[in-house]
Write a protein that holds these residues in place. Structure first.
Motif, PDB file in Angstrom:
ATOM      1  N   ALA A 132       0.864  -1.175   0.100  1.00  0.00           N
ATOM      2  CA  ALA A 132      -0.039  -0.030  -0.100  1.00  0.00           C
ATOM      3  C   ALA A 132       0.955   1.328  -0.003  1.00  0.00           C
ATOM      4  O   ALA A 132       0.305   2.308   0.212  1.00  0.00           O
ATOM      5  N   ASN A 133       2.028   0.969  -0.358  1.00  0.00           N
ATOM      6  CA  ASN A 133       3.121   2.239  -0.345  1.00  0.00           C
ATOM      7  C   ASN A 133       3.555   3.035   0.824  1.00  0.00           C
ATOM      8  O   ASN A 133       3.902   3.922   0.776  1.00  0.00           O
ATOM      9  N   ASN A 134       3.209   1.991   1.926  1.00  0.00           N
ATOM     10  CA  ASN A 134       3.424   2.765   3.460  1.00  0.00           C
ATOM     11  C   ASN A 134       4.719   2.112   3.935  1.00  0.00           C
ATOM     12  O   ASN A 134       4.956   1.019   4.527  1.00  0.00           O
ATOM     13  N   ARG A 135       5.977   2.651   3.306  1.00  0.00           N
ATOM     14  CA  ARG A 135       7.234   1.908   3.397  1.00  0.00           C
ATOM     15  C   ARG A 135       8.015   2.639   4.623  1.00  0.00           C
ATOM     16  O   ARG A 135       9.221   3.061   4.869  1.00  0.00           O
ATOM     17  N   LEU A 136       7.287   2.182   5.592  1.00  0.00           N
ATOM     18  CA  LEU A 136       8.023   2.537   6.994  1.00  0.00           C
ATOM     19  C   LEU A 136       9.393   1.585   7.303  1.00  0.00           C
ATOM     20  O   LEU A 136       9.032   0.382   6.970  1.00  0.00           O
ATOM     21  N   PRO A 137      10.242   2.252   7.944  1.00  0.00           N
ATOM     22  CA  PRO A 137      11.346   1.214   8.152  1.00  0.00           C
ATOM     23  C   PRO A 137      11.156  -0.006   9.011  1.00  0.00           C
ATOM     24  O   PRO A 137      11.710  -1.217   8.743  1.00  0.00           O
ATOM     25  N   GLN A 138      10.240  -0.059   9.916  1.00  0.00           N
ATOM     26  CA  GLN A 138       9.794  -1.184  10.603  1.00  0.00           C
ATOM     27  C   GLN A 138       9.250  -2.193   9.711  1.00  0.00           C
ATOM     28  O   GLN A 138       9.574  -3.505   9.899  1.00  0.00           O
ATOM     29  N   PHE A 139       8.306  -1.812   8.605  1.00  0.00           N
ATOM     30  CA  PHE A 139       7.981  -2.783   7.695  1.00  0.00           C
ATOM     31  C   PHE A 139       8.973  -3.399   6.974  1.00  0.00           C
ATOM     32  O   PHE A 139       8.932  -4.495   6.584  1.00  0.00           O
ATOM     33  N   LEU A 140       9.800  -2.700   6.227  1.00  0.00           N
ATOM     34  CA  LEU A 140      11.088  -2.862   5.441  1.00  0.00           C
ATOM     35  C   LEU A 140      11.954  -3.524   6.132  1.00  0.00           C
ATOM     36  O   LEU A 140      12.493  -4.756   5.637  1.00  0.00           O
ATOM     37  N   GLY A 141      12.110  -3.380   7.312  1.00  0.00           N
ATOM     38  CA  GLY A 141      13.095  -4.276   8.098  1.00  0.00           C
ATOM     39  C   GLY A 141      12.614  -5.733   8.431  1.00  0.00           C
ATOM     40  O   GLY A 141      13.575  -6.605   8.221  1.00  0.00           O
ATOM     41  N   LEU A 142      11.505  -5.579   8.813  1.00  0.00           N
ATOM     42  CA  LEU A 142      10.836  -6.965   9.080  1.00  0.00           C
ATOM     43  C   LEU A 142      10.725  -7.886   7.859  1.00  0.00           C
ATOM     44  O   LEU A 142      11.251  -9.151   7.928  1.00  0.00           O
ATOM     45  N   ILE A 143      10.429  -7.188   6.708  1.00  0.00           N
ATOM     46  CA  ILE A 143      10.560  -8.187   5.435  1.00  0.00           C
ATOM     47  C   ILE A 143      11.914  -8.681   5.000  1.00  0.00           C
ATOM     48  O   ILE A 143      12.136  -9.865   4.525  1.00  0.00           O
ATOM     49  N   ALA A 144      12.985  -7.613   5.011  1.00  0.00           N
ATOM     50  CA  ALA A 144      14.337  -7.893   4.893  1.00  0.00           C
ATOM     51  C   ALA A 144      14.811  -8.942   5.606  1.00  0.00           C
ATOM     52  O   ALA A 144      15.518  -9.820   5.272  1.00  0.00           O
ATOM     53  N   ARG A 145      14.569  -8.757   6.919  1.00  0.00           N
ATOM     54  CA  ARG A 145      15.029  -9.900   7.844  1.00  0.00           C
ATOM     55  C   ARG A 145      14.526 -11.249   7.594  1.00  0.00           C
ATOM     56  O   ARG A 145      15.221 -12.488   7.710  1.00  0.00           O
ATOM     57  N   HIS A 146      13.411 -11.447   7.135  1.00  0.00           N
ATOM     58  CA  HIS A 146      12.508 -12.779   6.800  1.00  0.00           C
ATOM     59  C   HIS A 146      13.138 -12.953   5.571  1.00  0.00           C
ATOM     60  O   HIS A 146      13.311 -14.332   5.540  1.00  0.00           O
ATOM     61  N   GLU A 147      13.654 -12.213   4.629  1.00  0.00           N
ATOM     62  CA  GLU A 147      14.430 -12.811   3.416  1.00  0.00           C
ATOM     63  C   GLU A 147      15.763 -13.384   3.818  1.00  0.00           C
ATOM     64  O   GLU A 147      15.999 -14.475   3.330  1.00  0.00           O
ATOM     65  N   SER A 148      16.291 -12.739   4.834  1.00  0.00           N
ATOM     66  CA  SER A 148      17.721 -13.512   5.179  1.00  0.00           C
ATOM     67  C   SER A 148      17.557 -14.583   5.950  1.00  0.00           C
ATOM     68  O   SER A 148      18.374 -15.625   5.787  1.00  0.00           O
ATOM     69  N   LEU A 149      16.374 -14.913   6.682  1.00  0.00           N
ATOM     70  CA  LEU A 149      15.986 -15.866   7.407  1.00  0.00           C
ATOM     71  C   LEU A 149      15.689 -17.138   6.428  1.00  0.00           C
ATOM     72  O   LEU A 149      16.200 -18.257   6.539  1.00  0.00           O
ATOM     73  N   LEU A 150      15.016 -16.928   5.297  1.00  0.00           N
ATOM     74  CA  LEU A 150      14.819 -17.629   4.153  1.00  0.00           C
ATOM     75  C   LEU A 150      16.057 -18.232   3.694  1.00  0.00           C
ATOM     76  O   LEU A 150      16.370 -19.386   3.479  1.00  0.00           O
ATOM     77  N   GLN A 151      17.086 -17.198   3.289  1.00  0.00           N
ATOM     78  CA  GLN A 151      18.294 -17.617   2.683  1.00  0.00           C
ATOM     79  C   GLN A 151      18.878 -18.557   3.533  1.00  0.00           C
ATOM     80  O   GLN A 151      19.699 -19.605   3.337  1.00  0.00           O
ATOM     81  N   ALA A 152      19.085 -18.295   5.005  1.00  0.00           N
ATOM     82  CA  ALA A 152      19.609 -19.144   5.848  1.00  0.00           C
ATOM     83  C   ALA A 152      19.055 -20.384   6.031  1.00  0.00           C
ATOM     84  O   ALA A 152      19.846 -21.408   6.072  1.00  0.00           O
ATOM     85  N   SER A 153      17.686 -20.696   5.937  1.00  0.00           N
ATOM     86  CA  SER A 153      17.074 -21.887   5.875  1.00  0.00           C
ATOM     87  C   SER A 153      17.341 -22.512   4.655  1.00  0.00           C
ATOM     88  O   SER A 153      17.452 -24.068   4.768  1.00  0.00           O
ATOM     89  N   PHE A 154      17.527 -22.083   3.578  1.00  0.00           N
ATOM     90  CA  PHE A 154      17.764 -22.842   2.367  1.00  0.00           C
ATOM     91  C   PHE A 154      19.338 -23.089   2.306  1.00  0.00           C
ATOM     92  O   PHE A 154      19.631 -24.208   2.062  1.00  0.00           O
ATOM     93  N   HIS A 155      20.268 -22.546   3.051  1.00  0.00           N
ATOM     94  CA  HIS A 155      21.633 -22.858   3.306  1.00  0.00           C
ATOM     95  C   HIS A 155      21.623 -24.326   4.276  1.00  0.00           C
ATOM     96  O   HIS A 155      22.271 -25.039   3.690  1.00  0.00           O
ATOM     97  N   ASN A 156      20.747 -24.121   5.094  1.00  0.00           N
ATOM     98  CA  ASN A 156      20.877 -25.515   5.950  1.00  0.00           C
ATOM     99  C   ASN A 156      20.253 -26.466   4.993  1.00  0.00           C
ATOM    100  O   ASN A 156      20.894 -27.757   5.177  1.00  0.00           O
ATOM    101  N   ASP A 157      19.263 -26.392   4.405  1.00  0.00           N
ATOM    102  CA  ASP A 157      18.577 -27.336   3.547  1.00  0.00           C
ATOM    103  C   ASP A 157      19.926 -27.988   2.759  1.00  0.00           C
ATOM    104  O   ASP A 157      19.615 -29.038   2.604  1.00  0.00           O
TER     105      ASP A 157
END
Length: 221
Positions: free
Chosen positions: A155-180
């Protein structure tokens, strides 16, 4: 404290201190082939002299485990345990030891066996599961917060807390793929080794530019 050895029985005993006269080593009494005190007792007669007890005494030998790789090997409980070893000569022949003397030794035999392919895969899967479980946030409402953040960004509400949470989740996904991927690599090494070959779990620690070594169980906030 000092010790000396009884010239008749060969039992070593203390010559001074609070244990004066008592044996340095512990012995297990045996009657009818049964060990009566597995932890051992002092020689039944002071200064290591001949005993007239209704039991045979075997010197209890302290056990020190031989180092082994616990990832690749496991103790064989059926092939391990304490055993009586009657005295033998240099030709490995049984010796007729007179009554009242130590009859031999009581030793622990430790046997290890290599884990099977199936057991090694279970071990590797356990590593992956534990690290992935630690990796992912356990906080209540995490899924709802992530979904809300995505909706706000869409909805174009690009507050830092929203962007940060999404970026962190992407990093977690990459870490999980690394473990897999690391688990898949270990599976391949285990299968290649078969039921008898070696598996080096250290070499199996897959590295990448983002996650340089080992399993990943957390990321920087």
């Amino acid at each position: 404290m000092t010790t000396t050895t009884n010239p008749t029985t060969g039992v070593e005993y203390f010559t001074d201190g609070p244990l004066e006269g008592q044996s340095l080593e512990f012995y297990v009494p045996v009657t009818n082939g049964q060990v009566r005190s597995p932890n051992g007792v002092r020689w039944p007669v002071l200064r290591g002299d001949l005993h007239d007890e209704p039991a045979d005494y075997y010197e209890r030998v302290s056990f020190v485990s031989t180092p082994y790789d616990p990832e690749l090997f496991v103790i064989d409980s059926e092939g391990s345990g304490w055993e009586l070893h009657p005295t033998r000569n240099q030709k490995d022949e049984l010796v007729a030891v007179p009554d009242g003397h130590p009859k031999g030794t009581y030793k622990y035999k430790e046997t290890i066996k290599r884990r099977s392919v199936a057991e090694l895969k279970i071990l590797a899967r356990g590593y992956a599961d534990r690290n992935n479980a630690t990796l992912w946030p356990q906080e209540n409402g995490y899924t709802e917060k992530l979904q809300y953040a995505k909706e706000q960004v869409q909805a174009n509400n690009r507050l830092p807390q929203f962007l940060g949470l999404i970026a962190r989740h992407e990093s977690l996904l990459q870490a999980s793929f690394h473990n897999d991927a690391r688990l898949t690599q270990l599976y391949s090494e285990i299968e290649a080794a078969g039921e008898t070959g070696a598996v080096d779990f250290v070499i199996g620690q897959m590295a990448s530019d983002q996650f340089p070594e080992g399993w990943v169980n957390g990321i920087e906030q």
